[in-house]
Design a protein around this motif. Structure first.
Motif, short mmCIF file in Angstrom:
data_model
loop_
_atom_site.label_atom_id
_atom_site.label_comp_id
_atom_site.label_asym_id
_atom_site.label_seq_id
_atom_site.Cartn_x
_atom_site.Cartn_y
_atom_site.Cartn_z
N VAL A 236 6.46 27.62 39.00
CA VAL A 236 7.87 27.28 39.09
C VAL A 236 8.62 28.44 39.76
O VAL A 236 9.43 28.25 40.67
CB VAL A 236 8.44 27.01 37.68
N ASP B 47 10.64 28.78 43.29
CA ASP B 47 12.04 29.22 43.30
C ASP B 47 12.22 30.44 44.19
O ASP B 47 13.18 30.54 44.94
CB ASP B 47 12.49 29.63 41.88
N ASN C 205 11.95 24.93 45.35
CA ASN C 205 12.33 24.34 44.07
C ASN C 205 11.74 22.97 43.78
O ASN C 205 12.42 22.07 43.32
CB ASN C 205 13.85 24.20 43.97
N GLU C 206 10.45 22.79 44.04
CA GLU C 206 9.90 21.47 43.74
C GLU C 206 9.51 21.31 42.29
O GLU C 206 9.48 20.21 41.77
CB GLU C 206 8.65 21.18 44.59
N LEU C 207 9.11 22.41 41.66
CA LEU C 207 8.50 22.28 40.34
C LEU C 207 9.46 22.69 39.24
O LEU C 207 10.28 23.59 39.42
CB LEU C 207 7.23 23.13 40.26
N GLY C 208 9.34 22.00 38.11
CA GLY C 208 10.13 22.36 36.96
C GLY C 208 9.38 22.03 35.69
O GLY C 208 8.44 21.24 35.71
N ILE C 209 9.82 22.64 34.57
CA ILE C 209 9.20 22.31 33.28
C ILE C 209 10.21 21.49 32.50
O ILE C 209 11.31 21.96 32.22
CB ILE C 209 8.81 23.59 32.53
N PRO D 201 6.78 17.89 39.22
CA PRO D 201 7.69 18.05 40.36
C PRO D 201 8.96 17.24 40.11
O PRO D 201 8.94 16.31 39.32
CB PRO D 201 6.88 17.48 41.52
N TYR D 202 10.03 17.62 40.74
CA TYR D 202 11.29 16.88 40.57
C TYR D 202 11.06 15.45 41.01
O TYR D 202 10.44 15.21 42.05
CB TYR D 202 12.39 17.53 41.42
N PRO E 61 19.69 24.51 42.04
CA PRO E 61 18.96 23.31 42.44
C PRO E 61 19.01 22.26 41.33
O PRO E 61 19.07 22.61 40.15
CB PRO E 61 17.52 23.80 42.64
N ILE F 14 16.84 20.53 40.10
CA ILE F 14 15.71 20.57 39.18
C ILE F 14 16.01 21.46 37.98
O ILE F 14 15.56 21.21 36.87
CB ILE F 14 14.44 21.03 39.94
N LYS F 15 16.85 22.48 38.19
CA LYS F 15 17.20 23.36 37.07
C LYS F 15 18.08 22.59 36.08
O LYS F 15 17.99 22.78 34.87
CB LYS F 15 17.93 24.60 37.59
N ARG G 37 17.92 19.45 35.60
CA ARG G 37 17.06 18.50 34.91
C ARG G 37 16.24 19.19 33.81
O ARG G 37 16.00 18.62 32.75
CB ARG G 37 16.11 17.84 35.93
N GLU G 38 15.84 20.43 34.10
CA GLU G 38 15.09 21.17 33.08
C GLU G 38 15.91 21.32 31.80
O GLU G 38 15.43 21.08 30.70
CB GLU G 38 14.70 22.57 33.60
N THR H 101 16.49 17.77 30.06
CA THR H 101 15.37 17.21 29.30
C THR H 101 15.04 18.07 28.10
O THR H 101 14.44 17.59 27.14
CB THR H 101 14.12 17.08 30.19
#
Lengths: 549, 360, 158, 200
Positions: A154, A158, A164-168, A179-180, C57, C59-60, C62-63, C66
């Motif tokens: 991640v 970043d 920024n494709e990956l997130g937890i 991935p998003y 972003p 995705i942040k 969304r993190e 969730t």
């Protein structure tokens, strides 16, 4: 500078250094999952707990800055117990499918378990099921069950690729790397997430199930994909040659070099080795006048030299063009120079072919110039811009008009730089066309003689990158078929022409090169291995000097 | 020339059939006897029309195999000698039988037939000469193979056979001193007497030490276990390494023929040859007074049968020894030959001579 | 993806919230509250919009979204019944209340009616054990529930 | 303290002649010879004897029972759905001291829980030393050596190579193995009785 004591070893380190880095300098390895020197520090995995005197609790070594007089113990009973406890938590939901996991053998979960944990599982509960074998990008497979949420990937996305494709997502035991939604991990550096993943959560689609990592041997080399010259390790399969369809090179991995690529390499370079074992490899010297016929090196050398001398004696030295290639090593180019320029006295020698379509580039590792040794060729003076002969474009024009009667082409597929009909017209008008290279292409199809050259993993030599850093490639696998390193091919031709090329090893060539070529003078051969040597302190060539169309 | 050509040919045929059949059957005996000694069954698979004949056909199968197998000759081998050597070997083993008497005299249609192929008055010397030649086949074969292992085997054979040749000769001097003759037929007739009127005057009773020495040396001369250092087929490899097919077969046969030969000589020298106890040319005369009248032909047949059975016993004994003892080491063979057998043989001569002088 | 945007009023509220924090991204949670209030639930478009506002972003966003279970990432009904099923409420018969509501609203737990009128959910202890069994309806607590009082509340809110 | 005794006592003169030892040896072997010869002859005449004349088992017709731990030709086990249990982890290939196992892995796309399976799995029995390490190393109980097949021969070297299909089709042959109950008593060995009929 501050003084700290780690396990009884006293070292002096710059202020702001973390304990884990200080320990590394003291030669003590503290286990880590989330900490990676190339990424920001988050301290989430907790395996690097150490005991620091006068602190009430164990501290994470990766996030604790070392301070003056600090006394650290990395090996006390308490620390070992803590590591074991952390390992137990990490393994609670880990599927332990090591038999099918490609990471097995280079997995830090396995390694630290063997080193620090070795406990039996105390869990009776079922493991949490998550998605397995999920293809999250063109190069990467994700297995969420194996993920220990260290967040290295991640942070890579970043901070390094900035994509920024990956997130937890979610939390607790449902927390999952994904991935998003609607995107996939397809940045130009996605392969690095596989390298930095300490477990088997992210694995390589290309390498998937081809072999097991403990069958692989490792050889240091340089990526030939562009002029950056990323340091790499070639992983090749010598023991079990029947695996993966007999391909000898299994994968390329980046090798740390703080001055060039740090820990990273681009996907284009990482997966750009397929030509090494491709069907298009040339296996033996071939005469393709009339019917195609394989020949021995002796026959080939004497026939080519006879014809070349004929052309020279009838039409003069001005009637021969030599197109060298920046894909060749410094050694290859130096012997070529000695043979064609100094030995035969030819004038028209060039190596630069501007591609029709400009190569992709970015401001990190990827350069538009897709050749590893353009700078080296220029320093060796084998280009038309450095000499006085015709450029490649002029040569083709002259060839079309039959001013040139013979062309010696190395590696290039001329169709990449010129219109197909121009190339075809030029080459068919020649009395002699020799092609030398590892793989067949549209140019070799038009040549009268095709000579097999060794691929970059099959020879030893040096490349000079865009910043004029000289770095070495090493022989990882033996040359396929009859192929030989380019300089050895020139040597056998020179022998026919009674030109002295008194070199037996690549090292001999390099010694002669440092003696003769001003730019390289004084370079120690032994010093090239490893990180290479910069010729002028890492100053990049001005972009205008490289031919990128 | 008292005998016609026909009679000589007849005797020749008898002797050859006798020897070669024994040689052939010994291959079967070797398998079956060793099996019985070791609680096994032994070779029993070769069958003709499902009839197995307790393994007798294995000898035939062997012969067929050896005749049909490629006779391989190494490229560097000495072609002529390589081919000749097995023949030399088997030839000298065979011709020794010429002087062995297998019966006394047979009267057939008024002709007196001496049941001995060649009535030679220097029979024992002839035997020594022939036995001395036997090593040539082995050494020549080994040398002609141009194989170092074979050559080493041949050298071991030469050393062993020459060493034991000496003891062989010396061991029977005692007998000859007593018999006062070297004609084998005469030696056998000498043993027709009785001591104290009832004990047959066989050589074994006169020369027990000589008998043991001779049997030991004789077994050594056959190159069979426990004296098989020249061959060592199971591991050290011997002189016949490069031979295959019938060449090999002839070397193999030589060993068996020599076994029969040693048995025959032992019987002749020490066990009264064709003598049957108490059988005179006209019938049995028992020491306790009874007599059984027999025709001359019946006596001759009894004599031949007696000789045959004695030979069979010694074949059995040799086989038993061969399957009982392990191989001697080369140095043990040499030490035994030179340091024990030869001195004891010499001592035997001296003591025998002394005794003869005393008793006269 | 249709473009979403805060109303002028919410936007000024957002500016006020952001100004309280040294870093823009630190205002994530209040901004998400605001967005939930404004849009009813936080759809992917809202995620992107919030990301734009906070300059991070999507995705942040969304993190964070969730991670917290109480944000609505799916549409929610106008009336949100959250029945407590903590130990006190359970002893005092919350199961009956839940069954009654399921019947009355014709919904299963954790479902939203098709016309977006009601959402029924079961929640862990809401910290009002003295009035067990109880539930939260939107922002209000209702305690000492019986099926009759539930019916009364329902009638009242309709 | 270890007391070392010289086992090689010097031989007496009589012993040095080897004769007593040879005679006793010859007597021993002769006794076997004559006893067995007599028994064989009696059996040939149909006399039933308590003791057999030979311990030989007539092999191709009569097979000896195998002991349960005996390692015989390899087989690969299957899952309930009939697919190979093997996940091509190559542990057996790695541990094999004879390097006679050749596995090429493939993806098992229809079941992401298993993920991996062998595309080809060859064992070169011409190289195999039957050490059984592959069975030990297998984490999936996918390979076993309990087929009871000992008669492994072929006319070509390639014929000695076992492939995936062959090994999957082999079955355990428990009837050839001695079975014990918990007390260690032999409860089943179909071939033991036949052994007594084996005398030829």
């Amino acid at each position: 500078m501050v003084k700290v004591t780690i396990d009884g070893i006293e070292i002096e380190i710059p202020k702001g250094t973390t304990v884990i880095q200080a320990a590394e300098q003291a030669g003590i390895e503290i286990p880590r999952y989330c900490y990676h020197p190339g990424l920001s520090i988050v301290g989430v995995c907790r395996i690097c707990l150490v005991e620091i005197e006068r602190m009430p609790k164990l501290q994470v070594a990766c996030y604790t800055p070392a301070t003056e007089g600090m006394v650290v113990h990395t090996n006390t009973e308490q620390v070992l117990e803590a590591r074991q406890a952390v390992m137990e938590f990490l393994l609670v939901n880990h599927p332990l499918d090591c038999p099918v996991c490609d990471q097995a053998g280079e997995c830090w979960l396995q390694n630290f378990y063997m080193q620090h944990a070795l406990h039996d599982s105390r869990m009776f509960e079922n493991k949490v099921k998550k998605s397995k074998a999920l293809q999250i990008g063109p190069n990467v497979m994700l297995d969420s069950e194996r993920c220990i949420l260290c967040s290295r990937c991640v942070r890579f996305c970043d901070e390094i690729s900035k994509s920024n494709e990956l997130g937890i997502f979610n939390r607790g035991d449902r927390a999952e790397l994904q991935p998003y939604p609607g995107t996939e991990l397809d940045n130009d550096y996605s392969g690095n997430t596989i390298d930095i993943c300490p477990v088997g959560a992210l694995t390589d689609r290309d390498f998937r199930f081809r072999t097991r990592v403990w069958y692989l041997s490792e050889t240091e080399s340089i990526c030939p994909g562009c002029s950056t010259g990323c340091n790499i390790n070639v992983h090749h399969n010598d023991q079990r040659t029947y695996k993966a369809g007999g391909s000898r090179v299994s994968r390329l991995k980046p090798r740390y070099n703080p001055d060039v690529n740090e820990w990273w390499m681009c996907d284009a370079g990482r997966y750009g080795f397929t030509h090494v074992d491709a069907d298009s490899r040339i296996l033996a010297p071939t005469r393709s006048i009339g019917e195609e016929q394989e020949m021995s090196w002796g026959e080939a050398a004497s026939e080519i030299m006879t014809k070349l001398r004929e052309v020279i004696s009838v039409h003069g030295k001005e009637s021969v063009g030599v197109i060298l290639s920046p894909q060749m090593t410094n050694e290859d180019l130096f012997v070529a120079r000695r043979f064609f320029r100094d030995g035969l006295g030819l004038k028209h020698i060039d190596f630069e072919v501007a591609p029709l379509t400009t190569g992709a580039k970015d401001d990190f590792l990827i350069k538009a110039d897709k050749n590893p040794n353009t700078a080296g060729a220029r320093l060796l003076g084998v280009g038309a811009r450095q000499g006085s002969g015709m450029t490649v474009a002029e040569m083709l024009e002259a060839a079309r008009k039959r001013k040139l009667r013979a062309l010696y082409i190395c590696h290039h597929d001329l169709a990449n730089g010129f219109a197909v009909d121009v190339v075809e017209e030029a080459l068919t008008a020649q009395d002699l066309v020799v092609f030398q290279g590892p793989n067949t292409n549209s140019t070799s199809a038009l040549a009268h003689y095709v000579l097999p050259a060794a691929a970059f993993v099959e020879k030893t030599g040096s490349f000079t990158n865009y910043a004029e850093r000289v770095q070495m490639i090493h022989t990882a696998v033996t040359p396929l078929g009859e192929s030989k390193a380019d300089w050895q091919i020139f040597r056998s031709l020179a022998k026919e022409a009674a030109i002295s090329v008194p070199y037996f090893e690549a090292e001999d060539v390099f010694q002669a090169l440092t003696a003769e070529v001003e730019a390289f003078s004084g370079l120690p051969y032994a010093g090239l291995a490893g990180q290479g040597i910069a010729l002028r302190d890492g100053q990049a060539l001005p972009e205008s000097e490289t031919v990128v169309a | 020339m008292t005998e016609s050509i026909g009679i000589v040919l007849g005797k020749l045929a008898f002797v050859l059939l006798f020897v070669l059949n024994f040689g052939g059957v010994l291959t079967w005996v070797e398998r079956k006897q060793s099996a019985l000694m070791q609680d096994r069954i032994g070779a029993n698979r070769a069958a003709i029309f499902g009839f197995r004949a307790i393994g007798l056909f294995h000898g035939i199968a062997d012969a067929v195999k050896m005749f049909t197998k490629e006779s391989f000759r190494p490229a560097n081998a000495e072609k002529f000698i390589f081919t000749l050597a097995p023949a030399i070997s088997v030839f000298f083993a065979l011709i020794g039988f010429a002087v062995i008497p297998f019966g006394d005299k047979l009267l057939l249609g008024g002709t007196e037939i001496n049941l001995q192929l060649a009535p030679l008055n220097v029979g024992v010397l002839y035997l020594f000469a022939v036995a001395g030649m036997a090593v040539y086949g082995v050494v020549l074969g080994a040398w002609a193979s141009r194989n170092n292992y074979a050559l080493l085997g041949g050298l071991r054979a030469a050393a062993q056979m020459i060493s034991y040749e000496v003891a062989l000769g010396v061991s029977i001097f005692g007998c000859i001193m007593i018999y006062q003759t070297v004609d084998l037929q005469e030696i056998v007739r000498w043993q027709g007497g009785y001591w104290g009127g009832w004990l047959p005057a066989w050589g074994v009773f006169l020369q027990p030490v000589g008998f043991i020495l001779f049997l030991t040396v004789g077994i050594a001369e056959t190159k069979r276990i426990p004296f098989d250092a020249p061959e060592g087929e199971s591991e050290i490899i011997g002189y016949n390494l490069e031979y295959s097919g019938m060449g090999f077969g002839m070397f193999l046969l030589t060993d068996f023929i020599e076994t029969v030969m040693i048995a025959a000589i032992t019987v002749t020298l020490f066990f009264g040859g064709w003598q049957v106890p108490y059988l005179m040319p006209d019938g049995f005369h028992f020491p306790w007074g009874g007599t059984v009248e027999l025709a001359n032909w019946a006596v001759a047949i009894l004599q031949v049968v007696s000789f045959t059975f004695k030979v069979i016993f010694f074949l059995w004994l040799q086989m038993t020894i061969r399957w009982t003892l392990p191989r001697f080491r080369y140095d043990q063979i040499m030490r035994l030959g030179w340091k024990y057998l030869l001195p004891i043989s010499l001592a035997n001569i001296v003591i025998t001579g002394f005794l003869i002088l005393m008793l006269k | 993806m249709s473009k979403v945007a805060f109303s002028q009023e919410s936007l000024s509220e957002f500016e006020r919230i952001v100004a309280q924090y040294p870093e823009r991204r630190a205002a994530m949670l209040p901004t998400l509250y605001l967005a939930e209030k404004e849009f009813g639930h936080i759809s992917p478009e809202v995620e992107v919009y919030v990301g734009e506002l906070l300059q991070v972003p999507a995705i942040k966003v969304r993190e964070v979204l969730t991670f917290y279970t109480l944000f609505a990432s799916k549409p929610r009904g106008k009336l949100h019944f959250q029945v407590c099923r903590g130990i006190s409420c359970d002893l005092r018969g919350c199961t009956k209340i839940i069954e009654h509501l399921q019947e009355k609203l014709n919904l299963n737990s954790e479902e939203t009616s098709a016309d977006l009128a009601y959402t029924l959910s079961e929640v862990e202890c809401l910290g009002a054990c003295e009035t067990a069994p109880m539930m939260q309806l939107n922002d209000d607590y209702h305690g000492d529930l019986t099926t009759e009082t539930v019916d009364l509340i329902l009638d009242e809110k309709k | 303290m270890i007391n070392v005794h010289d086992k090689h006592k010097p031989l007496t003169f009589i012993e040095k002649t080897y004769l007593p030892a040879i005679v006793s040896g010859v007597l021993l072997t002769s006794r076997h010879f004559f006893v067995n010869l007599t028994r064989h002859i009696l059996r040939a005449f149909g006399v039933k004897l308590k003791n057999m004349a030979a311990v030989t088992i007539q092999y191709p017709e009569f097979l000896r029972p195998l002991f349960p731990r005996l390692r015989t030709m390899h087989r690969l086990t299957r899952r309930e759905d009939g697919t190979p249990r093997c996940v091509a982890c190559m542990m057996c290939e790695t541990v094999c001291p004879a390097k006679c196992i050749y596995i090429i892995a493939d993806e098992k796309l229809e079941n992401p829980q298993i993920e991996k399976m062998p595309r080809s799995f060859d064992i070169d029995l011409g190289l195999c030393v039957f050490c059984g390490y592959c069975v030990e190393a297998c984490p999936e109980d996918a390979i076993r050596m309990d087929t009871g097949i000992l008669e492994i021969s072929n006319y070509t070297r390639n014929g000695m190579i076992l492939d995936l299909e062959t090994m999957l089709s082999l079955e355990p042959m428990s009837s050839r193995y001695v079975q014990y109950d918990r007390g260690g008593e032999v409860v089943s060995a179909d071939y033991i009785d036949e052994r007594h009929r084996s005398d030829a």
